[in-house]
Scaffold this active site. Structure first.
Site, short mmCIF file in Angstrom:
data_model
loop_
_atom_site.label_atom_id
_atom_site.label_comp_id
_atom_site.label_asym_id
_atom_site.label_seq_id
_atom_site.Cartn_x
_atom_site.Cartn_y
_atom_site.Cartn_z
N LYS A 98 0.84 -1.20 0.00
CA LYS A 98 0.00 0.00 0.00
C LYS A 98 0.87 1.25 0.00
O LYS A 98 0.57 2.23 -0.69
CB LYS A 98 -0.95 -0.01 1.20
CG LYS A 98 -2.04 -1.08 1.06
CD LYS A 98 -2.86 -1.18 2.32
CE LYS A 98 -3.90 -2.30 2.17
NZ LYS A 98 -4.64 -2.53 3.41
N HIS A 107 0.05 -6.34 17.92
CA HIS A 107 -1.06 -7.28 17.99
C HIS A 107 -1.61 -7.29 19.39
O HIS A 107 -0.88 -7.18 20.37
CB HIS A 107 -0.68 -8.69 17.53
CG HIS A 107 0.74 -9.08 17.71
ND1 HIS A 107 1.28 -9.43 18.91
CD2 HIS A 107 1.74 -9.14 16.81
CE1 HIS A 107 2.55 -9.72 18.75
NE2 HIS A 107 2.86 -9.55 17.49
#
Length: 119
Positions: A59, A107
């Site tokens: 991206k 995470h």
């Protein structure tokens, strides 16, 4: 400056690894798989974080995944655990034109997230 961000559900990666573990080598390098295995019970969160990092990288490049292979973008970790990219194949030329991007992986709970910032 460009940036990319991606989020991955850890359980999705865990299910994929358990049911199709032999296909992991299509997406991860040997070094990445060894690192994740060394994380013990956190290996699926690490797999998800690395997956998200690669998606965020494409991206930030602005092309998405269109050329080469997933292993051409490798995530390594320094002695303190900070993630960094090692680029191979067609992405070496991108690295020569620009400095390596900054990478952050996190995470928590059900998700792993990665952000790439390229000056």
């Amino acid at each position: 400056m460009t940036c990319g961000i991606d989020i991955v559900e850890i359980k999705r990666i865990e299910n994929w690894a358990v049911t199709r573990g032999n296909s992991l080598s299509r997406f991860y390098t040997e070094g990445e798989l060894a690192y994740c295995e060394s994380r013990g019970p956190g290996k699926y969160a690490s797999l998800a974080g690395i997956f998200a990092a690669k998606e965020a990288f494409w991206k930030a490049v602005g092309t998405g995944f269109r050329q080469g292979k997933w292993q051409d973008v490798e995530v390594a970790h320094d002695d303190l655990g900070a993630p960094r990219f090692i680029l191979h194949g067609p992405y070496c030329a991108v690295a020569e034109l620009r400095s390596l991007p900054a990478l952050s992986i996190a995470h928590d709970g059900a998700y792993a997230i990665a952000q790439v910032v390229w000056p």
